[in-house]
Design a protein around this motif. Structure first.
Motif, PDB file in Angstrom:
ATOM      1  N   VAL B 165       0.768  -1.333   0.163  1.00  0.00           N
ATOM      2  CA  VAL B 165      -0.003  -0.029  -0.115  1.00  0.00           C
ATOM      3  C   VAL B 165       0.811   1.123  -0.033  1.00  0.00           C
ATOM      4  CG1 VAL B 165      -1.634   1.124   1.281  1.00  0.00           C
ATOM      5  CG2 VAL B 165      -1.738  -1.242   1.284  1.00  0.00           C
ATOM      6  N   CYS B 166       1.888   1.177   0.727  1.00  0.00           N
ATOM      7  CA  CYS B 166       2.777   2.309   0.853  1.00  0.00           C
ATOM      8  C   CYS B 166       3.063   3.082  -0.714  1.00  0.00           C
ATOM      9  CB  CYS B 166       4.432   2.145   1.401  1.00  0.00           C
ATOM     10  SG  CYS B 166       4.201   1.709   2.996  1.00  0.00           S
ATOM     11  N   VAL B 167       3.148   2.229  -1.574  1.00  0.00           N
ATOM     12  CA  VAL B 167       3.467   2.806  -2.946  1.00  0.00           C
ATOM     13  C   VAL B 167       2.398   3.700  -3.374  1.00  0.00           C
ATOM     14  CG1 VAL B 167       3.642   2.039  -5.542  1.00  0.00           C
ATOM     15  CG2 VAL B 167       5.079   0.495  -3.607  1.00  0.00           C
ATOM     16  N   CYS B 169       0.080   5.166  -1.526  1.00  0.00           N
ATOM     17  CA  CYS B 169       0.348   6.240  -0.494  1.00  0.00           C
ATOM     18  C   CYS B 169       1.064   7.230  -0.901  1.00  0.00           C
ATOM     19  CB  CYS B 169       0.593   5.422   0.845  1.00  0.00           C
ATOM     20  SG  CYS B 169      -0.083   6.443   2.353  1.00  0.00           S
ATOM     21  N   LYS B 170       2.261   6.713  -1.182  1.00  0.00           N
ATOM     22  CA  LYS B 170       3.356   7.746  -1.640  1.00  0.00           C
ATOM     23  C   LYS B 170       2.924   8.518  -2.721  1.00  0.00           C
ATOM     24  CE  LYS B 170       6.644   8.130   1.452  1.00  0.00           C
ATOM     25  NZ  LYS B 170       5.520   8.095   2.443  1.00  0.00           N
ATOM     26  N   LEU B 171       2.418   7.667  -3.744  1.00  0.00           N
ATOM     27  CA  LEU B 171       2.139   8.473  -5.087  1.00  0.00           C
ATOM     28  C   LEU B 171       1.190   9.351  -4.867  1.00  0.00           C
ATOM     29  CD1 LEU B 171       2.035   5.381  -7.669  1.00  0.00           C
ATOM     30  CD2 LEU B 171       3.728   7.177  -7.385  1.00  0.00           C
ATOM     31  N   VAL B 175       0.680  12.332   4.020  1.00  0.00           N
ATOM     32  CA  VAL B 175       1.468  12.186   5.285  1.00  0.00           C
ATOM     33  C   VAL B 175       1.848  10.848   5.770  1.00  0.00           C
ATOM     34  CG1 VAL B 175       1.922  13.366   7.087  1.00  0.00           C
ATOM     35  CG2 VAL B 175       1.007  14.691   5.694  1.00  0.00           C
ATOM     36  N   CYS B 176       2.651  10.274   5.806  1.00  0.00           N
ATOM     37  CA  CYS B 176       2.853   9.009   6.301  1.00  0.00           C
ATOM     38  C   CYS B 176       2.566   8.968   7.799  1.00  0.00           C
ATOM     39  CB  CYS B 176       4.348   8.423   6.097  1.00  0.00           C
ATOM     40  SG  CYS B 176       4.525   6.670   6.902  1.00  0.00           S
ATOM     41  N   LEU B 177       1.490   7.846   8.231  1.00  0.00           N
ATOM     42  CA  LEU B 177       1.034   7.795   9.499  1.00  0.00           C
ATOM     43  C   LEU B 177       1.807   7.295  10.552  1.00  0.00           C
ATOM     44  CD1 LEU B 177      -2.293   5.914   8.378  1.00  0.00           C
ATOM     45  CD2 LEU B 177      -1.787   8.433   9.475  1.00  0.00           C
ATOM     46  N   PHE B 178       3.108   6.969  10.192  1.00  0.00           N
ATOM     47  CA  PHE B 178       4.359   6.782  11.269  1.00  0.00           C
ATOM     48  C   PHE B 178       4.666   8.165  11.484  1.00  0.00           C
ATOM     49  CE2 PHE B 178       4.036   2.538   9.565  1.00  0.00           C
ATOM     50  CZ  PHE B 178       4.285   1.846  10.818  1.00  0.00           C
ATOM     51  N   ASP B 179       4.671   9.135  10.760  1.00  0.00           N
ATOM     52  CA  ASP B 179       5.202  10.561  10.851  1.00  0.00           C
ATOM     53  C   ASP B 179       4.187  11.287  11.887  1.00  0.00           C
ATOM     54  OD1 ASP B 179       7.593  10.287   9.604  1.00  0.00           O
ATOM     55  OD2 ASP B 179       6.504  11.169   7.701  1.00  0.00           O
ATOM     56  N   ILE B 183       0.160   3.874  13.665  1.00  0.00           N
ATOM     57  CA  ILE B 183       1.061   2.670  13.241  1.00  0.00           C
ATOM     58  C   ILE B 183      -0.062   1.994  12.047  1.00  0.00           C
ATOM     59  CG2 ILE B 183       1.197   0.330  13.968  1.00  0.00           C
ATOM     60  CD1 ILE B 183       2.278   1.482  16.477  1.00  0.00           C
ATOM     61  N   CYS B 184       0.799   1.644  11.095  1.00  0.00           N
ATOM     62  CA  CYS B 184       0.002   1.448   9.621  1.00  0.00           C
ATOM     63  C   CYS B 184       0.276   0.215   9.335  1.00  0.00           C
ATOM     64  CB  CYS B 184       0.239   2.378   8.738  1.00  0.00           C
ATOM     65  SG  CYS B 184      -0.566   2.485   7.276  1.00  0.00           S
ATOM     66  N   LEU B 185      -0.385  -0.691   8.745  1.00  0.00           N
ATOM     67  CA  LEU B 185       0.229  -2.095   7.996  1.00  0.00           C
ATOM     68  C   LEU B 185       0.378  -1.945   6.640  1.00  0.00           C
ATOM     69  CD1 LEU B 185      -2.010  -4.683   9.981  1.00  0.00           C
ATOM     70  CD2 LEU B 185      -0.166  -3.681  10.647  1.00  0.00           C
ATOM     71  N   GLY B 186       0.406  -0.687   5.893  1.00  0.00           N
ATOM     72  CA  GLY B 186       0.480  -0.316   4.621  1.00  0.00           C
ATOM     73  C   GLY B 186       1.878  -1.113   4.111  1.00  0.00           C
ATOM     74  N   PRO B 187       2.929  -1.001   4.982  1.00  0.00           N
ATOM     75  CA  PRO B 187       4.420  -1.746   4.025  1.00  0.00           C
ATOM     76  C   PRO B 187       4.225  -3.230   3.758  1.00  0.00           C
ATOM     77  CG  PRO B 187       4.870  -0.468   6.359  1.00  0.00           C
ATOM     78  CD  PRO B 187       3.253  -0.451   6.090  1.00  0.00           C
TER      79      PRO B 187
ATOM     80  N   CYS C 325      11.486   6.280   4.831  1.00  0.00           N
ATOM     81  CA  CYS C 325      11.826   4.927   5.308  1.00  0.00           C
ATOM     82  C   CYS C 325      11.299   4.669   6.623  1.00  0.00           C
ATOM     83  CB  CYS C 325      13.302   4.455   5.038  1.00  0.00           C
ATOM     84  SG  CYS C 325      13.679   2.870   5.461  1.00  0.00           S
ATOM     85  N   ILE C 326      10.372   3.718   6.661  1.00  0.00           N
ATOM     86  CA  ILE C 326       9.845   3.495   8.074  1.00  0.00           C
ATOM     87  C   ILE C 326      10.997   2.629   8.881  1.00  0.00           C
ATOM     88  CG2 ILE C 326       8.027   2.232   9.474  1.00  0.00           C
ATOM     89  CD1 ILE C 326       6.368   2.975   6.559  1.00  0.00           C
ATOM     90  N   PRO C 327      11.584   1.612   8.393  1.00  0.00           N
ATOM     91  CA  PRO C 327      12.639   0.947   9.244  1.00  0.00           C
ATOM     92  C   PRO C 327      13.803   1.879   9.236  1.00  0.00           C
ATOM     93  CG  PRO C 327      12.434  -0.107   7.037  1.00  0.00           C
ATOM     94  CD  PRO C 327      11.491   0.858   7.174  1.00  0.00           C
TER      95      PRO C 327
END
Ligand code: FAD
Ligand code: SF4
Ligand code: SF4
Ligand code: SF4
Lengths: 429, 253, 342, 275
Positions: B165-167, B169-171, B175-179, B183-187, C325-327
């Motif tokens: 999903v990150c692909v 999401c980035k496109l 704003v990444c939820l980790f930021d 916590i996101c299961l996207g990766p 990068c998350i990790p």
């Protein structure tokens, strides 16, 4: 003497699996009932052990049609439990999204599922040829209501942005303005719908029963309020079990409920009967045009009451957006709260009627008990009672017609059986 | 195929029917679907019932013995069987009940009447019959459904992404939820939803299943660093993927 | 070419005037971050941004782009689509400007790519000098991209109340003077500019432990470095690092058709060498199956392969891949590890 | 629009479609106005089925036999190749190219040429083999060692028979596993090497096949003492553009579509991702 054997397995054009069983020998009714044959899903059992933050996301999956309703009722319960006070903006957005779902569900039911019965079609698909304008109207309104839900919650079916304390996303003012303009345009579609449904030959049938819904003095109640019945009872939401009195029945995966009488009815007609005064004036006018003057006792007219509610929700949505825009819409974080061991009941009047979510949380916010009482279950006993009264009145008609009328009656209740089947937990301590 | 259009039927098992509803919703923007296919069975929307179909879309999980018979019948008739949505594709939310002993689950809900209600652990339909294609998601993505129908008409491989999903999401420049400290299961979750949850500020819950080659250890590592306990980590993964995780554990044993 | 002064108060009128004839794209806030997007209201423009999620390359090579339209059936026809419109790209940091110059080279050498080049030709770039590092992840100073001598039409430097506008092209000058209110710089302005420029350098730190020019040579000896396996263990293969990179330009091509299968479009979409299927062929063979090999490939491209192809390092030090990068795989640490002594 | 798009296919016509095996078909294609493709042996084209996609395919016909058309031998493995297999003569397909570096025939003149294709690897090599045969006098010995898994997977059987029948070509064919129709040699391709004597210094070897085959054939060729710079291979990679932009075909620092698909062993030796 009539001998009739109707067995409509998997009634179509309803959400979920139900069957009608009718057995008449020499004019004597041996069997007449509506069964829910759907695979039970056991939500109350498997939400145990899940954290409070997941509950609305899991229980939204009880029903794809009232996903917003389940999520909202679930959040009502959790937020009550955690003592969350929603901001005014979040409260307005919740209401707005709820209206979106009411319109979405009602347009689906009235146009896609009920209208074909009157227009001599087996589904909405042939109507694309014969009643193209009506179908395009329905698609347009469905898209509008779906988009209304989507700008707030991300999507209508299983909205993503609803969370304990508010939302994870705030719609932009421009999006709100655009959708408001479309809602204003939809007034014409609402007028046309009222005209269309006012012209339909509703089956003549009356059976008075008890009508149960939420009630608020200052608005047409969908989210929260008190539980009222047309027999004059009134309860705080927490006392819902005094109304529902559930029991298991052998031929059904849905549990039945009863209150003052053997059965009661919930849904658009019940709300209209109990809360007619709080409807928007345009909706009241629509009700008059559709011949709906409380107390309405013909269950077939539940679909007409849905048309009235669509009008109401369109108008009230326009008003809510005005209010939001005049306040100014700001992104805001969910309201803060503290997790503790608690218990609470949330209730919403979703498209098909009153819905209760009751949770118990431990000190880590893990759900230890849950009870969800779904509108279709509450209607089950009433629907069966209707069928028992209707059948003798129509017994002399051709078998196909009997079958068709019974199916229409089932459809009038708009049973969302997929949700009714996940029935319910035994007593709380 | 008398009129040249492939005949299509929709079926549902244990599910919320949100995916079929999404199919109905796809007509809002793709009414021409009905020019391309002939729907012969769709209980949620039509009374007619045709038994002569080539493509079957199946929604919902298999949760009872009697479901299996129905599934086999559909398989025998259809040339192409498509699992529609997470319940059919993964077992989905239904499989949460597999985390509890079956008897307990039945008793919990139906008390002393438990014996009336037949049930066994929820399974994706692919565990019962062969599935030719799947459309992931809870619910499915409308546009993806339309893309898959086109691929079936064209005779090509359904365009279901293998990447996370990150692909997407980035496109979409979210704003990444980790930021944001979430916590996101996207990766590790299969894309195709256009990252709808993260786009609305909500964490991906993994409803589309794991990507074919996920780095689960990295995921666990990151979640642990974010302060999640093992139970919390598992709970994130199990929401939609209980069946897969249990199968994997059984395999490892 | 010439130095002009643009008062800060004159920025909004300039943007408004430009909007009449151009698509104006600039940095604006998105939650706590920034993105390049069309400016609808000059108040959205945030020339004080730190960095954007996606680089401004998205304006020149959109994430998804139509290449052609076609009809199907027995007499199929195909027509190219080159979508470009007059655009002003505002507020490009110098690292990203270097990256755009790199893309210019890639897309104009060997087989020139009209889709990119046409858009590039119709884009006027206002870059801006960075006076503060965007955050701890940028390493532009190490990569020699902390300032720029070319590649822009107009280059802005914040002098406090006004911007110094270094005009490098006729197009830039025409734009600035026709749409904006500017005056020519005085000696005092030039002195102020020099002061500002002089003061900025110490605020930036080198983060590579060595001269970036050594990268190609270092990497050519690092093919079997244990670092790759270590990164492969941690990497999700989510592709984020390459999607946010201003110098990544790999893409996938796919066809979309209408429902009747009579017409369609050919599209390209950004792709990533970090994804599982990127190098897999029809026989099932995957030539970079291991995440470690893919991480190596990324590092090699940034520090060696692109350099060997076009004479520029493939990394401009923007730090986006580290942020994304998350990790927390960190290209600076990676390069330093390879150099030795981490 | 200033320049034309490098991604725009020209529309070519299938003038003949011929089944070769259960998996491969031979397609003969004519470009508009009978224009010549102008390719070198070993180059490839990007073939489009509009609506389905594009795939890189080697040109199997020899430039010396072009007649205003060219040939592709295509195995059905996926979307584009399936769609092509469903097409009849008369249909229109998209063609871009030719792309890449083919075999440097100039460097082979005067030398012995040893061809060692495996399976579908014969498709790209056939182009060169036929050109060499057509210009037979400018080469030394011509040796073809061809192997396939099973007899019914052998490609271009008529041509193989022709080559075998010729005095000036040494052609040997083998299958990994024989059947009742097969009375020829059985064994993997390397078992053919003992049949021919080779003068390594003066021999150019050309091979193409699946990745595992390369390893064994290369061992054989190197073992015979053929210099690394005189061994040519044609590599397959995923390709989306064919012109060195999309990045899919990269083998370490080399774009297979540009620097390749033909490489000398010296070029790719030690390049981990190459084989
Ligand atoms: C220079 C060159 C020359 C070539 N010459 C020839 C030739 O002469 N003849 C010939 O027949 N072929 C040739 N090929 C190979 C040919 O290009 C491929 O077979 C073709 O691209 C397949 O395309 P497709 O659309 O049919 O398959 P697709 O449907 O596109 O499938 C291929 C791609 O999808 C992916 N894929 C497909 N199936 C799977 C799966 N099961 N699991 C995971 N991923 C999968 C793979 O990653 C693969 O890249 C050549 C290739 C190159 C690079
Ligand atoms: S928000 Fe989730 S899906 Fe999006 S980039 Fe971050 S981890 Fe990936
Ligand atoms: S490799 Fe990383 S730091 Fe270098 S240019 Fe790309 S994103 Fe920026
Ligand atoms: S962003 Fe990080 S996890 Fe994702 S592919 Fe790049 S290095 Fe791997």
């Amino acid at each position: 003497m009539t001998t009739l054997n109707v067995n409509v397995h998997h009634v179509t054009r309803v959400e979920g699996h139900g069957s009608i069983v009718v057995d008449v020998k020499n004019g004597e009714i041996k069997e007449c009932r509506f069964e829910v044959v759907e695979a039970p899903r056991f939500f109350e059992a498997f939400v145990r052990g899940r954290p409070y933050s997941e509950l609305s996301h899991i229980t939204s999956r009880i029903c794809g049609i009232c996903a917003v309703g389940h999520a909202t009722a679930s959040l009502e319960a959790t937020e009550k439990a955690m003592g969350v006070q929603l901001t005014e903006q979040a409260t307005l957005l919740r209401k707005l999204m709820f209206h979106g779902e009411i319109i979405d569900s009602h347009i689906l039911h009235t146009y896609y599922l009920v209208a074909p019965d009157f227009l001599g079609a087996g589904s909405v698909i042939p109507l694309i040829e014969t009643h193209r304008d009506a179908v395009l109207l329905a698609l347009r309104v469905k898209k509008l209501s779906g988009d209304l839900c989507a700008i707030i919650g991300g999507r209508h079916t299983h909205p993503c942005a609803l969370t304990v304390g508010g939302f994870t996303h705030t719609p932009g003012e421009r999006e709100l303005r655009e959708i408001q303009a479309r809602l204003v345009d939809a007034r014409a579609d609402m007028d046309a719908s009222v005209d269309l449904f006012a012209s339909l030959p509703w089956p003549e049938f009356e059976r008075e029963t008890e009508y149960v819904s939420l009630h608020k003095d200052d608005e047409y109640a969908f989210i929260g309020g008190t539980v009222v019945t047309s027999d004059g009872f009134s309860y705080p939401i927490e006392d819902y079990k005094q109304v529902t009195n559930e029991e298991c029945v052998p031929f059904s995966t849905a549990k039945w409920t009863h209150h003052n009488r053997d059965a009661y009815m919930v849904g658009a007609l019940a709300r209209l009967n109990n809360n007619h005064d709080q409807l928007h004036p345009r909706a009241q006018a629509a009700a008059a045009k559709l011949g709906l003057r409380p107390i309405v006792t013909n269950p077939f007219l539940n679909s007409a009451a849905q048309v009235v509610e669509m009008v109401h929700c369109v108008e009230d949505s326009i008003r809510i957006i005005d209010e939001l825009l005049s306040r100014g819409v700001q992104p805001e974080a969910p309201a803060p709260f503290k997790v503790e061991a608690t218990e609470a009941v949330g209730s919403c009047d979703v498209p098909r009627g009153i819905l209760f979510h009751h949770y118990v949380y431990d000190e880590d916010g893990i759900c230890t008990r849950a009870n969800c009482i779904i509108p279709t279950n509450q209607n089950m006993a009433n629907l069966n009672a209707d069928m028992k009264v209707l059948l003798p009145q129509i017994l002399d008609r051709p078998q196909d017609e009997v079958r068709h009328l019974l199916e229409m009656l089932v459809r009038a209740y708009d049973p969302c059986i997929s949700c009714s089947a996940h029935c319910l937990k035994v007593e709380f301590v | 195929m008398d009129n040249g259009k492939p005949k299509v039927a929709f079926f549902d098992f244990a599910c919320c029917e949100g995916c079929q509803l999404t199919v109905i919703d796809s007509l809002q923007t793709h009414l021409d679907l009905l020019d391309a296919i002939e729907i012969v069975q769709f209980r949620e929307a039509m009374s007619e019932k045709g038994e002569n179909y080539q493509i079957a879309f199946i929604e919902g999980s298999c949760t009872r013995q009697e479901d299996e018979e129905r599934l086999h019948k559909i398989r025998d008739q259809a040339d192409i069987v498509v699992a529609l949505g997470a319940c059919a594709h993964l077992g989905g939310i239904n499989a949460l009940k597999n985390l509890h002993p079956l008897e307990d689950v039945r008793k919990w809900v139906y008390g002393d009447k438990a014996a009336w209600y037949d049930t066994y652990p929820a399974r994706p339909i692919g565990a019962v019959i062969e599935v030719d294609a799947f459309i992931p998601g809870c619910p499915i993505d409308r546009e993806e459904f339309v893309r898959v129908v086109k691929a079936l008409l064209l005779g090509t491989k359904p365009p279901i992404p293998d990447y996370p999903v990150c692909v997407e999401c980035k496109l979409k420049e979210n704003v990444c939820l980790f930021d944001l400290g979430k916590i996101c299961l996207g990766p590790v979750t299969r894309a195709g939803c256009n990252a709808i949850c993260p786009s609305y500020g909500a964490a991906c819950e993994g409803c589309r299943g794991l990507i074919p080659n996920p780095n689960e250890n990295a995921m666990k590592d990151v979640l642990a660093k974010a302060g999640l306990t093992v139970e919390e980590i598992m709970s994130r993964f199990t929401m939609f993927n209980t069946y897969q995780l249990q199968e994997r554990m059984a395999e490892e044993e | 070419m010439s130095l002009w002064i643009l008062d800060k108060g004159a920025v909004a009128p300039l943007v408004n005037a430009l909007r009449a004839d151009y698509r104006v794209i600039g940095p604006q806030a998105k939650g706590p971050k920034f993105v390049f997007d069309p400016i609808e209201d000059p108040a959205q423009l945030r020339l004080d941004y730190n960095t954007t999620i996606l680089p401004p390359k998205k304006v020149l090579q959109p994430p998804e782009e139509r290449l052609a339209t076609f009809s199907m059936g027995s007499e199929p026809r195909v027509a190219p689509v080159v979508e470009a419109e007059p655009t002003v790209l505002l507020g490009v940091h110098t690292c990203d400007l270097h990256a755009i110059q790199l893309l210019d080279k890639v897309f104009s050498t060997d087989y020139p790519d009209a889709h990119y080049l046409e858009r590039r030709q119709q884009t006027i770039i206002f870059s801006i000098e960075c006076l503060e590092p965007c955050d701890e992840h940028s390493f532009c100073k190490s990569m020699g991209t902390l300032t720029a001598g070319e590649g822009y039409d107009v280059h802005l430097t914040d002098l406090g109340l006004a911007y110094a506008a270094d005009v490098a092209t006729e197009a830039g000058k025409a734009l600035l003077t026709r749409y904006g209110t500017v005056r020519e710089a005085t000696d005092a302005d030039v002195r102020r500019l020099n002061e500002v420029m002089g003061a900025k350098w110490p605020r930036f730190t080198y983060r590579l432990n060595f001269d970036a020019a050594e990268l190609p040579a270092l990497l050519s000896m690092a093919y079997d470095h244990p670092l790759w396996d270590e990164l492969g263990e941690r990497c999700y293969a989510c592709g984020a690092c390459t999607i946010v990179c201003p110098t990544c330009y790999c893409f996938n091509v796919f066809d979309e058709t209408n429902m009747a299968l009579t017409e369609g479009e050919r599209w390209r979409r950004w792709d990533s060498c970090q994804l599982d299927e990127f190098a897999r062929v029809a026989g099932g063979e995957n030539f970079r199956a291991a995440r470690a090999a893919r991480q190596r490939h990324r590092f090699m491209r940034k520090g060696k392969y692109i350099y060997e192809k076009i004479g520029e390092l493939g990394c401009v030090g923007c730090g986006r891949c580290i942020r994304a990068c998350i990790p927390k795989i960190n290209i600076v640490d990676g390069f330093n590890t390879i150099h030795g002594g981490g | 629009m200033t320049t034309s798009s490098i991604y725009l296919p020209e529309m070519g016509r299938l003038v003949q479609v011929e089944s070769m095996t259960t998996l491969e078909k031979l397609f003969t294609i004519e470009l508009p106005g009978g224009q010549s493709l102008g390719h070198d042996p070993g180059q490839f084209v990007m073939v489009s089925v509009l609506g389905v996609g594009e795939a890189p395919i080697s040109i199997t016909s020899s430039p010396s036999r072009s007649n205003g058309s060219f040939e592709l031998c295509i195995r059905r493995v996926g979307d584009v190749t399936n769609a092509l297999h469903g097409m009849q003569a008369g249909a229109t397909i998209g063609v871009r190219g030719p792309f890449g570096h083919g075999f440097p025939i100039e460097k082979m003149r005067g030398k012995d040429v040893l061809f060692a294709p495996g399976g579908l690897g014969l498709a790209p090599l056939r182009s060169l083999i036929n050109q060499v045969i057509d210009e037979r006098s400018s080469f030394g010995r011509v040796i073809v060692l061809y192997g396939a898994k099973r007899p019914n997977e052998l490609l271009f059987r008529d041509e193989l028979d022709e080559w075998i029948a010729r005095d000036d070509v040494e052609c040997h064919v083998t299958v990994d596993r024989g059947d009742e129709t097969w009375d020829g040699h059985v064994g993997v391709i390397t078992t053919l090497f003992p049949y021919v004597s080779i003068n390594p210094r003066n021999t150019v070897a050309v091979t193409c096949g699946p990745p595992i085959m390369y390893r064994f054939v290369l061992m054989e060729l190197l073992g015979k003492g053929i210099p690394e710079t005189q061994i040519y291979l044609s590599l397959e990679r995923r390709m989306k553009c064919g012109v060195g932009k999309c990045g899919h075909c990269q083998i370490n620092d080399q774009y297979c579509c540009q620097e390749g698909p033909v490489f000398t062993y010296a070029q790719i030796k030690g390049v981990e991702e190459a084989l």
